[in-house]
Design a protein around this motif. Structure first.
Motif, PDB file in Angstrom:
ATOM      1  N   ASN A 625     -73.798  18.137-114.842  1.00 44.65           N
ATOM      2  CA  ASN A 625     -73.864  19.484-115.716  1.00 44.65           C
ATOM      3  C   ASN A 625     -73.759  19.463-117.078  1.00 44.65           C
ATOM      4  OD1 ASN A 625     -74.098  21.545-113.596  1.00 44.65           O
ATOM      5  ND2 ASN A 625     -71.626  21.271-113.006  1.00 44.65           N
ATOM      6  N   VAL A 646     -77.871  24.290-119.332  1.00 41.25           N
ATOM      7  CA  VAL A 646     -76.674  24.889-118.636  1.00 41.25           C
ATOM      8  C   VAL A 646     -75.653  25.468-119.580  1.00 41.25           C
ATOM      9  CG1 VAL A 646     -74.649  23.809-117.517  1.00 41.25           C
ATOM     10  CG2 VAL A 646     -76.912  23.014-116.913  1.00 41.25           C
ATOM     11  N   GLN A 651     -70.695  23.284-119.047  1.00 41.19           N
ATOM     12  CA  GLN A 651     -70.777  22.012-119.425  1.00 41.19           C
ATOM     13  C   GLN A 651     -69.249  21.779-119.732  1.00 41.19           C
ATOM     14  OE1 GLN A 651     -73.897  20.401-121.828  1.00 41.19           O
ATOM     15  NE2 GLN A 651     -74.807  22.603-122.205  1.00 41.19           N
ATOM     16  N   SER A 654     -67.228  21.132-116.798  1.00 37.41           N
ATOM     17  CA  SER A 654     -67.396  20.132-115.903  1.00 37.41           C
ATOM     18  C   SER A 654     -66.941  18.770-116.596  1.00 37.41           C
ATOM     19  CB  SER A 654     -69.140  19.948-116.059  1.00 37.41           C
ATOM     20  OG  SER A 654     -69.347  21.128-115.241  1.00 37.41           O
TER      21      SER A 654
END
Length: 850
Positions: A625, A646, A651, A654
């Motif tokens: 991601n 994304v 982001q 993640s």
């Protein structure tokens, strides 16, 4: 009159007598000459001398005669086959090291060529990939083409002799078919995450056997290599000798009557490419043909009316007699599962599975037969397949599948680890017969899809929500993914509290039906032109791929698209990973209880290792991601963007999740189990170096995506979060965990290299992932929609987007102050030494050269 008649009769009789005497004399002379000829020795030809007094093995057929003598291979090629197109491919048939080489694998596509005679040599030439349009055959154009698109020469062979009636030429092909060759590499360069380097030992190459059939031949060899493996450039052990069995198959390319199907890049089908000559004023175009079997309905009228009909030639697979009897039914079911998709488009019994014929003349090594082969092997690998495709039309000529004797171990490992927390029936040393049959059918169904021309669709499962995979009604109806071509094993997100949830794939999905419809729908070539066919199919795709579950998510986009991840389940990577890790912890803690009669722990050790590898895979899936972008192969009119970065929130979330996992990855390790077993080094400890590399490599992707979308997660935000996560222990004035120490050392090494490069104090930064997206070039635009070989990521110059040196420099400035403060705290000796070394490296890197 009477006298005259008498005289005439006398004259005739006398002439006949003279004629008879002459004939007798001629016959006597002929017998005399024949006797002299018989006594005179026949003149020995060059062809005779080639094989005289030598132990020769010969395989003759209507195709090419093959001679084997003195560990050499000679082809006796009929001159009628000169300039006839052929294909040559190589397959691994056995190995002494299944960890480096998989039996049945092919490391390169078959090559297309033809033999020709040039001076005193036979040469292999590659035909030019030029497709002539109907109206592009003017003399001027043909002359230009002959100059600009000549057939290339691959290899040459000295002519040894012609046969005695000069109808065939004999030449030595040992360098091509009896030795390792770069023309057809058979050894892999990758095996999972490992890089493989194979150095051929040509002096240890031996020809084991030769066969020749009506349209093809095979040569079986034993090749020895020095094989070494490495992981991310780090050697794993030394070079070890490895012998592999290699079968080379050379086949005549038939003059197929099948019309090529023009590819649509939105369809997940493999393809061949040709170059199309333009009409006047247009540009040259590449043309892609889909790979498919030639299915034609027996009753075209019935087919046109929508009535099911048999094909003229069904796709027939021959089932190896060597399979255990209990395996045969699930294998048949897995293959025949695809008949359901063909029935939807009007074909009955398109695929057949029959036992190996007992009649003389059947040979599974004859590639005109498509076989399902049983491979005795210690490698617990999934089935593989080998296809021969006519590149001139895309027609699949034959396809064979290789199923390994130890496949049960693979299925047991997957099923126990991924569903053992939920399903008590799989807890044990082996799978039940029912679970094994279910798993074998699943694997065979997937591999049969490849033999029908379909490609992997790794993003299919991302169209299902993670929550839905815990729902009994949803999974029972929809399965685990909309395509069997996804890389999904079992339902590892289902929890012990979820009742009635499907834990295994249950056959074809909607995507599979859709793709078979596109690739095998029949068009009467007498009534429908190729342009009409292409336009009809394109409209069919336009209408259907509005549904994300019918889209193809190409494996080539995996670097950027977080949906395209092997073994991933669900659309929420973090949620799926959390659920999977809960299940893995349950399985890991119960291995000693569930696995019996395993005193040397060999079964438990492999399961434990696989759990650790699965956890690392989950980490990488979530990390995808960070710096990811969704790549959509859609028309502009669909209003769906070709790429979409994304979201910043996902982001960041993640990366923070991955940092937390990295710092505490060894918490998953069961040290008590490791001490009891025979593991030399814990994989949890080994993985930390790779995890650190992955985290730092993500900076390049973030550079690209933030350049494309300045409102997304920026490289500065990434570095701030990375720094705060990696050096949390420094800020908290405490000793680092094992994971934190490794992350900090890795960060320091990358920062030193990057800053030194920028300031001129050292060499270029190591470990860079390159970063730049592949060029999106429309020069190869095709008839039909899109270019199926093209990466969808837009072009970005990484030197413009990447500011890593600046952010590494800024991080070192902050780190120096933080370390100086931390070293004033009361720290254990090991932690103090670690931080002192870090501070020394920071000061050394920031030093300004005079």
């Amino acid at each position: 009159m009477i006298k005259m008649n008498f005289s005439f009769r006398q004259s005739v009789q006398g002439g006949a007598l003279l004629l008879l005497l002459a004939l007798q004399s001629s016959a006597a002379k002929a017998d005399e000459n024949k006797s002299k000829s018989a006594s005179k020795p026949k003149k020995e030809t060059k062809y005779d001398r080639l094989f005289k007094d030598k132990k020769t093995e010969t395989a003759r057929s209507k195709f090419i005669t093959v001679h084997k003598l003195d560990n050499k291979i000679y082809l006796e090629l009929p001159r009628t086959l000169l300039k006839k197109q052929m294909m040559l491919g190589g397959t691994i048939t056995s190995t002494t090291d299944p960890t480096a080489v998989t039996v049945g694998s092919t490391s390169s596509n078959p090559i297309l060529f033809y033999f020709d005679i040039q001076d005193s040599s036979v040469v292999m030439k590659t035909p030019n990939n030029v497709l002539f349009e109907d109206n592009a055959s003017s003399p001027d154009l043909n002359e230009a083409l002959s100059l600009n698109y000549r057939d290339g020469i691959w290899q040459g062979f000295n002519i040894m002799a012609y046969n005695n009636d000069s109808s065939a030429v004999v030449f030595d092909v040992t360098a091509l078919l009896g030795k390792p060759t770069n023309l057809i590499p058979v050894m892999p360069t990758k095996n999972g995450n490992y890089s493989v380097k194979a150095t051929p030992k040509s002096e240890l190459s031996f020809i084991r056997g030769i066969k020749s059939f009506d349209t093809n031949l095979s040569v079986n060899n034993d090749f020895t290599y020095g094989v070494s493996t490495s992981l991310m450039s780090m050697p794993i052990g030394g070079e070890r000798p490895t012998t592999v069995g290699v079968s080379y198959s050379l086949a005549l390319v038939p003059e197929s009557a099948m019309r090529p199907r023009i590819m649509d890049s939105r369809i997940g089908v493999d393809f061949s490419v040709r170059l199309g000559m333009p009409k006047e004023g247009a540009s040259t175009k590449r043309i892609f043909f889909s790979h498919r079997w030639n299915l034609v309905p027996k009753d075209k009228k019935a087919y046109t009316k929508g009535k099911p009909t048999m094909p003229v030639n069904a796709i027939r697979f021959y089932l190896d007699d060597n399979f255990p009897e209990s395996w045969k039914q699930p294998i048949r079911e897995g293959i025949l599962e695809w008949n359901k998709a063909f029935e939807k488009i009007g074909f009955k019994n398109s695929i057949e599975v029959v036992d190996f014929p007992q009649k003389q003349g059947f040979d599974p090594d004859n590639i005109q037969y498509s076989c399902i082969r049983y491979i005795p092997s210690g490698a617990s690998s999934a089935p593989t397949s080998d296809l021969y495709v006519n590149p001139n039309t895309g027609e699949i000529m034959s396809a064979s599948m290789f199923i390994y004797s130890d496949v049960e171990k693979l299925l047991h490992k997957w099923r126990l680890i991924e569903t053992g927390a939920v399903d008590p029936s799989v807890r044990g040393n082996r799978l039940s017969a029912q679970h094994f049959a279910q798993g074998l059918k699943m694997l065979v169904t997937k591999e049969t899809g490849k033999m029908l021309g379909l490609l992997k669709n790794l993003g299919a499962s991302a169209t299902y929500s993670t929550d839905s995979l815990r729902n009994a009604r949803f999974t029972t109806t929809m399965g685990l993914a909309p395509s069997v071509m996804d890389d999904v094993h079992y339902n590892y997100v289902a929890q012990p509290s979820d009742k009635g949830v499907s834990l295994a794939s249950s056959g074809l999905g909607m995507y599979d039906y859709f793709t078979i419809n596109w690739n095998y729908r029949y068009f009467d070539t007498d009534k429908v032109s190729i342009n009409e066919e292409t336009n009809t199919l394109e409209a069919f795709v336009d209408k259907n791929i509005i549904n994300p579950r019918l889209r193809f998510y190409a494996e080539r986009n995996a670097r950027w698209d977080p949906r395209v991840q092997a073994e991933a389940l669900g659309n929420n990577m973090i949620a799926s990973a959390e659920l999977a890790n809960k299940n893995y912890s349950i399985v890991e803690s119960n291995l000693s209880k569930w696995i019996k009669n395993d005193e040397d722990t060999r079964i438990k050790d492999k399961l434990y290792l696989q759990i650790a590898q699965n956890r690392y895979t989950l980490f990488k899936q979530v990390l995808s991601n960070v710096g990811g972008m969704y790549l959509n192969n859609m028309k502009i009119s669909s209003k769906i963007p070709q790429y979409q970065v994304v979201s910043k929130e996902l982001q960041k979330r993640s990366l923070l999740w991955c940092l937390q996992q990295a710092a505490n990855f060894t918490k998953y390790a069961n040290r008590k189990f490791e001490r009891k077993g025979f593991l030399s080094v814990s994989y949890y400890d080994q993985s930390l170096e790779f995890i650190a590399y992955d985290l730092l490599a993500a900076r390049n992707r973030v550079a690209v995506t933030s350049y494309l979308d300045p409102n997304s997660y920026t490289q500065k935000e990434y570095f701030d979060d990375l720094y705060n996560g990696v050096f949390k222990s420094v800020a908290q004035l405490r000793a680092p965990s094992q994971g934190e120490r490794i992350l900090q050392r890795a960060f320091m090494n990358y920062a030193q290299s990057a800053v030194s490069k920028a300031t001129g104090n050292g060499a270029a930064a190591g470990g860079s992932a390159g970063g730049a997206a592949l060029k999106n070039d429309d020069q190869g635009a095709t008839p039909g929609f899109g270019d199926p070989s093209q990466n969808l990521a837009p072009t970005v110059d990484i030197t413009l987007a990447d500011n890593s040196e600046l952010y590494f420099y800024d991080s070192l400035l902050k780190l120096r102050t933080a370390l100086e403060k931390c070293l004033k705290a009361n720290l254990p000796l090991e932690a103090r030494t670690h931080y002192e070394m870090m501070l020394f490296k920071v000061n050394k890197t920031m030093e300004v050269k005079k």
